[in-house]
Design an enzyme around this catalytic site. Structure first.
Site, PDB file in Angstrom:
ATOM      1  N   CYS A   2      62.469 -22.240  39.130  1.00 51.89           N
ATOM      2  CA  CYS A   2      62.835 -20.845  38.519  1.00 51.89           C
ATOM      3  C   CYS A   2      62.467 -20.694  37.066  1.00 51.89           C
ATOM      4  CB  CYS A   2      64.228 -20.587  38.698  1.00 51.89           C
ATOM      5  SG  CYS A   2      64.599 -20.524  40.564  1.00 51.89           S
ATOM      6  N   ARG A  27      54.928 -22.275  36.622  1.00 48.13           N
ATOM      7  CA  ARG A  27      56.274 -23.389  37.142  1.00 48.13           C
ATOM      8  C   ARG A  27      56.297 -23.311  38.751  1.00 48.13           C
ATOM      9  NH1 ARG A  27      60.209 -24.299  32.959  1.00 48.13           N
ATOM     10  NH2 ARG A  27      61.947 -24.165  34.846  1.00 48.13           N
ATOM     11  N   TRP A  73      62.462 -19.498  42.803  1.00 47.97           N
ATOM     12  CA  TRP A  73      61.734 -20.420  43.431  1.00 47.97           C
ATOM     13  C   TRP A  73      62.873 -20.675  44.561  1.00 47.97           C
ATOM     14  CZ3 TRP A  73      63.094 -25.578  45.156  1.00 47.97           C
ATOM     15  CH2 TRP A  73      61.735 -26.303  45.933  1.00 47.97           C
ATOM     16  N   ASN A  99      69.052 -19.999  36.671  1.00 45.60           N
ATOM     17  CA  ASN A  99      68.221 -21.053  37.139  1.00 45.60           C
ATOM     18  C   ASN A  99      69.451 -22.307  37.261  1.00 45.60           C
ATOM     19  OD1 ASN A  99      66.100 -19.637  36.648  1.00 45.60           O
ATOM     20  ND2 ASN A  99      65.436 -21.299  34.901  1.00 45.60           N
ATOM     21  N   GLY A 100      69.240 -22.912  38.529  1.00 51.12           N
ATOM     22  CA  GLY A 100      70.105 -24.041  38.710  1.00 51.12           C
ATOM     23  C   GLY A 100      70.886 -23.706  40.083  1.00 51.12           C
ATOM     24  N   GLU A 481      48.038 -41.902  43.532  1.00 51.33           N
ATOM     25  CA  GLU A 481      48.030 -40.901  42.651  1.00 51.33           C
ATOM     26  C   GLU A 481      47.047 -40.078  43.307  1.00 51.33           C
ATOM     27  OE1 GLU A 481      49.468 -39.111  40.750  1.00 51.33           O
ATOM     28  OE2 GLU A 481      48.118 -37.638  39.533  1.00 51.33           O
ATOM     29  N   LYS A 485      47.372 -36.297  44.922  1.00 52.76           N
ATOM     30  CA  LYS A 485      46.764 -34.989  44.540  1.00 52.76           C
ATOM     31  C   LYS A 485      46.204 -34.296  45.810  1.00 52.76           C
ATOM     32  CE  LYS A 485      48.089 -34.667  41.251  1.00 52.76           C
ATOM     33  NZ  LYS A 485      48.713 -35.367  40.315  1.00 52.76           N
ATOM     34  N   GLU A 488      48.750 -32.659  48.042  1.00 52.80           N
ATOM     35  CA  GLU A 488      49.717 -31.531  47.565  1.00 52.80           C
ATOM     36  C   GLU A 488      48.836 -30.171  47.304  1.00 52.80           C
ATOM     37  OE1 GLU A 488      51.835 -32.188  43.728  1.00 52.80           O
ATOM     38  OE2 GLU A 488      50.098 -32.994  42.828  1.00 52.80           O
ATOM     39  N   HIS A 504      48.432 -54.612  58.127  1.00 50.52           N
ATOM     40  CA  HIS A 504      49.576 -54.586  58.607  1.00 50.52           C
ATOM     41  C   HIS A 504      50.143 -53.134  59.315  1.00 50.52           C
ATOM     42  CE1 HIS A 504      49.893 -58.524  57.190  1.00 50.52           C
ATOM     43  NE2 HIS A 504      49.276 -57.983  56.075  1.00 50.52           N
ATOM     44  N   LYS A 602      56.106 -26.758  39.534  1.00 48.67           N
ATOM     45  CA  LYS A 602      55.911 -27.499  38.228  1.00 48.67           C
ATOM     46  C   LYS A 602      57.208 -28.460  37.623  1.00 48.67           C
ATOM     47  CE  LYS A 602      53.025 -29.209  35.261  1.00 48.67           C
ATOM     48  NZ  LYS A 602      52.108 -30.086  35.694  1.00 48.67           N
TER      49      LYS A 602
END
Ligand code: M6R
Length: 607
Positions: A2, A27, A73, A99-100, A481, A485, A488, A504, A602
């Site tokens: 948010c 964001r 969000w 926000n929160g 990493e 990428k 996502e 394994h 973000k």
């Protein structure tokens, strides 16, 4: 996640709010809205979708010089127009953006119902504005209404509140960032520094527990039990780089190509070639601290965690002291034992990741020495730690982190050199590393001149059911990493494993044509990585090989991508770049929203 933007002044608020929302878009969000305080009323416009969708439904003109705006969000309640902020009180006299997360919103909602006040949305946020209205009805001033409400609330908040009968905004913070920008006869409120930079450099960072009354010309702080006070105005440090897209098709591509310059910014003035050492002034490290530290612990989430893993290995290689990396959320939930002599590093691009913030607080509470390795200047983690190193990547707007990763690795490499020089690293070794680190931006540019057969690799990846990424040592973290990428951005299930671990378990996944990305720079582990590569090939896998230019192992890949050679300890700075480009190109091929992949944000500001 948010985002909040608010304005009070003499200009028309709506265009400023829309521009503020646009700058918060990176964001990640799913709905957006504004409330404008006009002469006689408050106009509210909100919609599911993007800021462009909001603009499409806005009337030609909405008069008013004060307003609040939000990108949501979804956490509590679906992605619907009614759940979109701003929320208003049942009497229409108070509007608020939040926000929160309000943890006890159910019991507060019940309390409201007992007073015959029905919330119209499913959100936790709406209870706040309804509670404030209740307080107002009982005679509280706006400030008292906010303070009394917040006393009853458990959770986190960044709040901007507008009252119909008042010419002021009230802002409050607890665990969710909020910044007030001070202009000439006007004030801006934002949850993020980016939207403020085009208006003012003079800012007030709210701390947890702060409540601020903001008029056109003044900010008054009402924190704790004390008297009202003047705020501490600081200057927003100018970040290098542009947060605008310019000619680039996507922020992600722009940011990948900014890596050489970002890296130069990160290391500038921080290395001492003569001594073959790092020089991180912001860490305020005393020599005896460096010498006596028994171990180092690093914390982060996602990309920051993988960069921290690389930092951990570099610290062990250079300083020969134990280092361990932790996922922030796991670390702090396991009642960690904190050694006050150890060094703790909190790694974060945004500096606002809730899990890492909570871990920092836990470490501080138990007497640990914690340092931030952070990009966003003035962010919560940077301020909580009060010491550390800014990685200076410039604004990173794409949800997928790229230039922050390479700068985190570089900053940690400088730190490892500094620590190493107090112990086992010789001056000559230190100088060699520093020389190579200084070369790294140029080597990245060399790679950009010929990025290799990326589209052939994308042919393999775009069709895949799943993709396996392999590497060893430092390259195991690079593989992780790269997998993050692709996953996502392209929504392809990806698995990353240290190459030796492949047999394994993950080997069971391989079938004819399965793509396997192998990261095999020319280090002491290369031959072992090649064994895993052969085991994959023997089962029909198609190999996308990242190797060093001129290395004869190029022939081992079905698609081979060469990066310039560098010191074996610095290879992640180069091998990660083709993996970033592969994820970007594959996502494009599949028609994904590269800069704003689904469900992601973000800054992950909730636990
Ligand atoms: O802002 P931070 O570095 O603390 O963020 C941590 C993760 O949320 C972040 O790296 C995330 O994994 C990115 N989307 C990766 O591209």
């Amino acid at each position: 996640m948010c985002g909040i933007f608010g304005y009070i002044g003499t200009q028309q608020a709506l265009p400023l709010l829309v521009e503020g929302l646009r700058r918060l878009e990176y964001r990640g969000y799913d709905s957006t809205g504004v409330a404008i305080h006009g002469e006689n009323d408050v106009a509210v416009h909100k919609t599911v979708g993007k800021v462009a969708d909001l603009q499409a439904i806005l009337p030609g003109q909405v008069e008013g010089t004060m307003g609040i705006a939000h990108t949501r969000w979804a956490t509590h309640g679906g992605v619907t127009q009614v759940n979109t902020h701003p929320h208003h009180a049942h009497d229409g006299n108070i509007h608020l953006v939040h926000n929160g997360i309000i943890e006890n919103f159910r019991s507060l909602r019940q309390h409201l119902e007992q007073q015959n006040i029905e919330c119209i949305s499913e959100t936790d946020s709406e209870v706040l504005v309804q509670m404030m209205a209740l307080e107002r009805a009982q005679g509280a001033t706006p400030l008292e209404a906010v303070q009394r409400t917040l006393k009853r609330v458990r959770g986190t908040w960044g709040l901007c509140i507008m009252f119909r009968d008042e010419n002021m905004l009230i802002c409050a913070r607890n665990g969710s960032p909020l910044i007030i920008g001070q202009g000439e006869g006007e004030m801006f409120v934002s949850s993020d520094p980016h939207p403020l930079t085009s208006h003012t450099q003079r800012v007030v960072y709210l701390d947890d527990g702060d409540v601020a009354v903001v008029s056109r010309s003044s900010i008054t702080m009402h924190s704790g039990q004390g008297r009202p006070s003047q705020p501490n105005v600081t200057v927003l440090e100018e970040e290098w780089g542009e947060s605008e897209l310019g000619d680039a098709p996507h922020f992600m591509l722009k940011e990948i190509y900014e890596q050489p310059d970002a890296l130069r910014q990160c290391i500038a003035g921080r290395i001492d070639r003569e001594m073959g050492s790092g020089r991180l002034g912001g860490m305020r490290l005393r020599h005896d601290t460096l010498v006596q530290t028994p171990h180092v612990r690093l914390l982060g989430c996602g990309t920051a965690y993988y960069a921290a893993e690389i930092g951990q290995m570099l610290i062990e290689k250079m300083a020969r002291i134990p280092a361990v990396t932790h996922i922030s959320s796991e670390f702090r939930n396991n009642d960690p034992v904190i050694n006050p002599k150890a060094l703790y590093l909190a790694v974060s691009q945004s500096g606002e990741t809730a899990d890492t913030i909570a871990a920092v607080k836990e470490i501080k509470l138990k007497g640990g020495q914690i340092f931030g390795v952070v990009n966003v200047v003035g962010s919560t983690i940077a301020r909580l730690c009060g010491q550390g190193v800014y990685i200076h990547s410039g604004p990173e707007q794409s949800v997928a982190s790229t230039k922050a990763f390479t700068n985190m690795v570089a900053a940690l490499a400088v730190f490892a050199t500094q620590l190493g020089r107090t112990r086992h690293l010789s001056k000559e070794q230190g100088r060699e590393l520093i020389d190579q680190l200084q070369q790294a931006p140029h080597l990245m540019e060399t790679y950009f001149e010929d990025t290799g057969p990326l589209s052939e690799a994308v042919d393999l990846l775009a069709e895949a059911k799943s993709v396996l990424y392999l590497g060893r040592g430092l390259s195991a973290s690079v593989a992780k990493e790269g997998a993050l990428k692709l996953m996502e951005l392209a929504y392809i299930p990806c698995l990353a494993y240290p190459a030796g671990e492949m047999k394994h378990g993950p080997i069971a996944l391989l079938e004819e044509g399965s793509p396997v990305v192998v990261v095999a720079p020319n280090d002491h582990l290369k031959e072992k990585t090649l064994s895993a590569l052969h085991e994959c090939k023997a089962r029909g896998a198609k190999i996308i090989l990242i190797h060093e230019k001129g290395d004869s192992i190029a022939s081992e890949g079905d698609v081979s991508i060469a990066v310039p050679s560098i010191h074996p300890w610095l290879t992640p700075l180069l091998t990660v770049v083709p993996l970033q480009l592969l994820a970007y190109e594959t996502a494009l091929r599949l028609g994904r929203d590269v800069d704003r992949p689904r469900n992601l944000a973000k800054s992950v500001t909730v636990e």
